[in-house]
Scaffold this active site. Sequence first.
Site, PDB file in Angstrom:
ATOM      1  N   PRO A   1      52.885  49.028  44.713  1.00 46.85           N
ATOM      2  CG  PRO A   1      54.630  49.866  45.995  1.00 46.85           C
ATOM      3  CD  PRO A   1      54.282  49.470  44.610  1.00 46.85           C
ATOM      4  CD  GLU A   2      51.145  52.618  43.281  1.00 44.42           C
ATOM      5  OE1 GLU A   2      52.172  52.345  43.929  1.00 44.42           O
ATOM      6  OE2 GLU A   2      51.103  52.567  42.032  1.00 44.42           O
TER       7      GLU A   2
ATOM      8  N   GLY B   1      44.650  43.108  42.380  1.00 41.31           N
ATOM      9  CA  GLY B   1      43.527  43.387  41.489  1.00 41.31           C
ATOM     10  C   GLY B   1      42.223  42.924  42.128  1.00 41.31           C
TER      11      GLY B   1
ATOM     12  CG  LEU C   1      43.657  32.996  42.697  1.00 36.10           C
ATOM     13  CD1 LEU C   1      42.750  34.222  42.792  1.00 36.10           C
ATOM     14  CD2 LEU C   1      43.143  31.906  43.621  1.00 36.10           C
TER      15      LEU C   1
ATOM     16  CE  LYS D   1      35.285  39.060  37.548  1.00 36.61           C
ATOM     17  NZ  LYS D   1      36.251  38.185  38.214  1.00 36.61           N
TER      18      LYS D   1
ATOM     19  CG  LEU E   1      36.882  26.996  30.601  1.00 33.40           C
ATOM     20  CD1 LEU E   1      37.888  26.621  31.676  1.00 33.40           C
ATOM     21  CD2 LEU E   1      36.945  26.000  29.449  1.00 33.40           C
ATOM     22  CB  SER E   2      30.987  30.447  32.288  1.00 30.25           C
ATOM     23  OG  SER E   2      31.953  30.880  33.213  1.00 30.25           O
TER      24      SER E   2
ATOM     25  CG  ASN F   1      50.186  44.755  43.139  1.00 28.74           C
ATOM     26  OD1 ASN F   1      50.111  43.686  42.533  1.00 28.74           O
ATOM     27  ND2 ASN F   1      49.747  45.889  42.631  1.00 28.74           N
TER      28      ASN F   1
ATOM     29  CG  ASP G   1      35.307  35.856  41.377  1.00 29.71           C
ATOM     30  OD1 ASP G   1      34.995  34.849  40.722  1.00 29.71           O
ATOM     31  OD2 ASP G   1      35.461  36.985  40.868  1.00 29.71           O
TER      32      ASP G   1
HETATM   33  P1  ATR Z   1      42.239  40.581  38.397  1.00 31.86           P
HETATM   34  O1  ATR Z   1      40.967  41.373  38.452  1.00 31.86           O
HETATM   35  O2  ATR Z   1      42.073  39.236  37.714  1.00 31.86           O
HETATM   36  O3  ATR Z   1      42.896  40.472  39.725  1.00 31.86           O
HETATM   37  P2  ATR Z   1      43.896  42.798  37.489  1.00 31.86           P
HETATM   38  O4  ATR Z   1      43.039  43.761  38.206  1.00 31.86           O
HETATM   39  O5  ATR Z   1      44.300  43.142  36.085  1.00 31.86           O
HETATM   40  O6  ATR Z   1      43.207  41.365  37.367  1.00 31.86           O
HETATM   41  O7  ATR Z   1      45.190  42.499  38.375  1.00 31.86           O
HETATM   42  C1  ATR Z   1      46.279  41.822  37.868  1.00 31.86           C
HETATM   43  C2  ATR Z   1      47.344  41.700  38.957  1.00 31.86           C
HETATM   44  O8  ATR Z   1      48.445  41.013  38.387  1.00 31.86           O
HETATM   45  C3  ATR Z   1      47.860  43.037  39.468  1.00 31.86           C
HETATM   46  O9  ATR Z   1      48.124  42.929  40.832  1.00 31.86           O
HETATM   47  C4  ATR Z   1      49.150  43.210  38.657  1.00 31.86           C
HETATM   48  O10 ATR Z   1      50.131  44.012  39.305  1.00 31.86           O
HETATM   49  P3  ATR Z   1      50.100  45.631  39.148  1.00 31.86           P
HETATM   50  O11 ATR Z   1      48.910  46.104  39.919  1.00 31.86           O
HETATM   51  O12 ATR Z   1      51.375  46.064  39.773  1.00 31.86           O
HETATM   52  O13 ATR Z   1      50.008  45.896  37.686  1.00 31.86           O
HETATM   53  C5  ATR Z   1      49.629  41.781  38.616  1.00 31.86           C
HETATM   54  N1  ATR Z   1      50.616  41.550  37.562  1.00 31.86           N
HETATM   55  C6  ATR Z   1      50.380  41.426  36.240  1.00 31.86           C
HETATM   56  N2  ATR Z   1      51.550  41.203  35.587  1.00 31.86           N
HETATM   57  C7  ATR Z   1      52.543  41.183  36.520  1.00 31.86           C
HETATM   58  C8  ATR Z   1      53.968  40.987  36.483  1.00 31.86           C
HETATM   59  N3  ATR Z   1      54.604  40.739  35.340  1.00 31.86           N
HETATM   60  N4  ATR Z   1      54.640  41.001  37.656  1.00 31.86           N
HETATM   61  C9  ATR Z   1      54.007  41.242  38.819  1.00 31.86           C
HETATM   62  N5  ATR Z   1      52.671  41.432  38.931  1.00 31.86           N
HETATM   63  C10 ATR Z   1      51.936  41.410  37.792  1.00 31.86           C
END
Ligand code: ATR
Length: 271
Positions: free
Chosen positions: A142-143, A117, A212, A55, A5-6, A139, A91
């Site tokens: 969790p790590e 992320g 978001l 990014k 959309l930018s 998350n 952001d």
């Molecule tokens: P962004 O840069 O937009 O934050 P990203 O780095 O791909 O995108 O991060 C996506 C986030 O959505 C991550 O925290 C991911 O969890 P994991 O790190 O455990 O993969 C989370 N995510 C995506 N699908 C998910 C799901 N079905 N349930 C829980 N978390 C999910």
Amino acid sequence: MAHTLSPAMQEAAFAKLGLDACYLPLELHPRDFLAVAKKFRHTPLAGFNLTVPFKEAVLPYLTGLAPEARAVGAVNTVKRVGSGFKGYNTDCFGFIRSLREAGFRIRSKRAVLLGAGGAARACVYGLLREGIREIVILNRHPEKAMKIARHFKAMDRGGTLRALPLRDSYLKEALGSADLLVNTTSVGLKQDDPVLVRPAVWPERKLWVVDLIYNPATTPLLAAARKRKCRTLNGRAMLLYQGAAAFEIWTGRRAPVKAMRAALENSLGAS
Ligand code: ATR
């Protein structure tokens, strides 16, 4: 990228201020980025935006980095400076401005963040800068949440950080004392996505709930929050204000936010 959309938003701003500029979408394979960036040096390019997976990948190629981009470890806006390129992260500003505009006061509050992320990192940085008291990051892996917590603890910006696995028991406990819940994951984009916050996990208290995701406007998370009389906010204002901040970085002019918002709403209506 086909749905970005930018261009509509930025070109509405150029038109409003009578600037002779255009904003073009460009889809690249990461391995071609450097070659294309080198070609940009010989054009009147003022800057560009980046999305996943650039990014973070762009960092080594930049000649300068704004403080927030350094802290977040990700760049979504690049400005040409002389023969080089400086990276920014708008952001975090977009997120904070959208929260403020909605009326949420960040100082001394407690937040729960879902996801770890790049978007989560931008939110953590913004919230800490604005004086949040505590952030709990949950998350699936969790790590990744722990890595963010360690990173920002080391920056020592004040505010407590905790990292937990995204499980009902932890989420319930964290939400029990939270003022703000932010979904930074992609869960809610698709119809068959899992439920992020199950009914038994919702707290009694009426917290603010931010997703978001900007399309759909009402994700299942926001719908569930509204049913519980929580204040809600989707990602549209964040999208607008990160774009407005990028415009200001490139042009040095105040962004015509009204025109940008109208273009955004128009594009979203058509999508
Ligand atoms: P962004 O840069 O937009 O934050 P990203 O780095 O791909 O995108 O991060 C996506 C986030 O959505 C991550 O925290 C991911 O969890 P994991 O790190 O455990 O993969 C989370 N995510 C995506 N699908 C998910 C799901 N079905 N349930 C829980 N978390 C999910």
